[in-house]
Design a protein around this motif. Structure first.
Motif: not given
Length: 325
Positions: A110-121
């Motif tokens: 679950h944490g990995a999916v939320v952190i998937a925003l990191l490239p765009a961020a």
């Protein structure tokens, strides 16, 4: 005319080689970081999240201090200390502490999916830091990606309106890391890749040592060998060695292009969580992960579309610079 054309032909492979080098170094860094979430989940089973988040930085700071002393690195300039503080606040203090506390109550996948925003961020932070003007589509897709991640987290937490604090902490970790990555990538062009993360670690070390002392006083650390091994990985690789390749890749750039490699990180992290922790790969996790990754990838790719026009216009100028050397 022939000399100019041959000079242009010679320079192109050099530029391409540097870009490929940046991407490959970024990939090495992402591969190292992909174990961070699963190993943090392993470590929090026996160690306090405050001890993990601050202790890993202390371990890395000790290694950084030795490396800086042995190589006799010059002190950064006064203006660079303030930028190093931004890097330290994002990747030394913010991301480790927020993810450590979040992963005490949420699965690693679950944490990995939320952190998937990191490239765009990261791309957004790079745009803002570089004072660029990307097209409106970039911001629209970035917003859609944020909504997709929040929507996924809400459904995993029991429905909209029931977003857990762990998800808020993870989103905060994404913002902190993105700012630290963008500033660190720029600063690495001046100080060097490993020097940037080393000085940031040393700068943050007094605070992190204090937090370790507070954590030990509240709850003396007691963990299994596997949990200590996971903690060691977080301190040596995730907090130190991984940044050697990652910041070097961002410094070579272009930063937005190299940040696309981060899209692989959540996929790898979810796979490691399934293999190492036995977490189930549910359809919700898979669909949510794919949606967030696609949105993040689209945002970064929109950021890159105007780029080919600039090298085409500036290409003759670039080809003349090596000729002077």
């Amino acid at each position: 005319m022939k000399d100019n054309s041959s000079a242009t032909t010679i320079i192109r492979p050099v530029v391409l080689a540097r870009r490929h080098t940046g991407v490959w170094l970024g990939l090495v860094g992402v591969a190292a970081f992909s174990f961070t979430v699963p190993f943090t989940k392993v470590a929090v089973a026996g160690l306090a999240p405050l001890f993990i988040g601050s202790g890993r930085a202390v371990v890395a700071a000790i290694l950084a201090a030795f490396a800086l002393a042995l190589t006799r690195q010059r002190l950064p300039r006064s203006a660079q200390w303030g930028r190093l503080a931004v890097v330290a606040g994002g990747v030394v203090v913010g991301f480790p502490l927020l993810t450590s506390f979040a992963l005490t109550t949420t699965p690693a996948s679950h944490g990995a999916v939320v952190i998937a925003l990191l490239p765009a961020a990261t791309a957004t932070a790079a745009v803002l830091r570089g004072h660029e003007c990307p097209p409106l589509a970039f911001w629209l897709i970035t917003g859609v990606g944020a909504l997709a991640a929040i929507g996924f987290a809400s459904m995993q937490s029991g429905g909209f309106g029931q977003l857990h604090w762990a998800d808020v902490l993870l989103l905060g970790a994404v913002v902190a890391a993105a700012i630290g990555y963008a500033e660190g990538g720029l600063l690495a062009r001046e100080l060097g890749a490993w020097q940037t993360v080393s000085w940031a670690l040393v700068l943050a070390s007094p605070l992190m040592v204090l937090l370790v002392a507070v954590s030990v006083a509240q709850q003396p650390p007691s963990a299994s060998p596997v949990q200590w091994a996971a903690f060691a990985y977080l301190g040596v690789v995730s907090m130190f060695l991984g940044f050697f390749a990652w910041y070097r890749g961002l410094a070579i750039g272009p930063m937005a292009q190299v940040s696309q490699v981060q899209l692989i990180q959540p996929v790898l992290s979810i796979c490691w969580a399934a293999l190492l922790l036995g977490e189930a790969l549910t359809w919700t996790t898979i669909v949510g992960g794919v949606a967030v990754i696609l949105c993040a990838g689209a945002a970064v790719r929109v950021r890159l579309r105007p780029a080919p026009a600039l090298p085409a216009a500036l290409h003759p100028t670039r080809s003349l610079q090596p000729a002077k050397d």
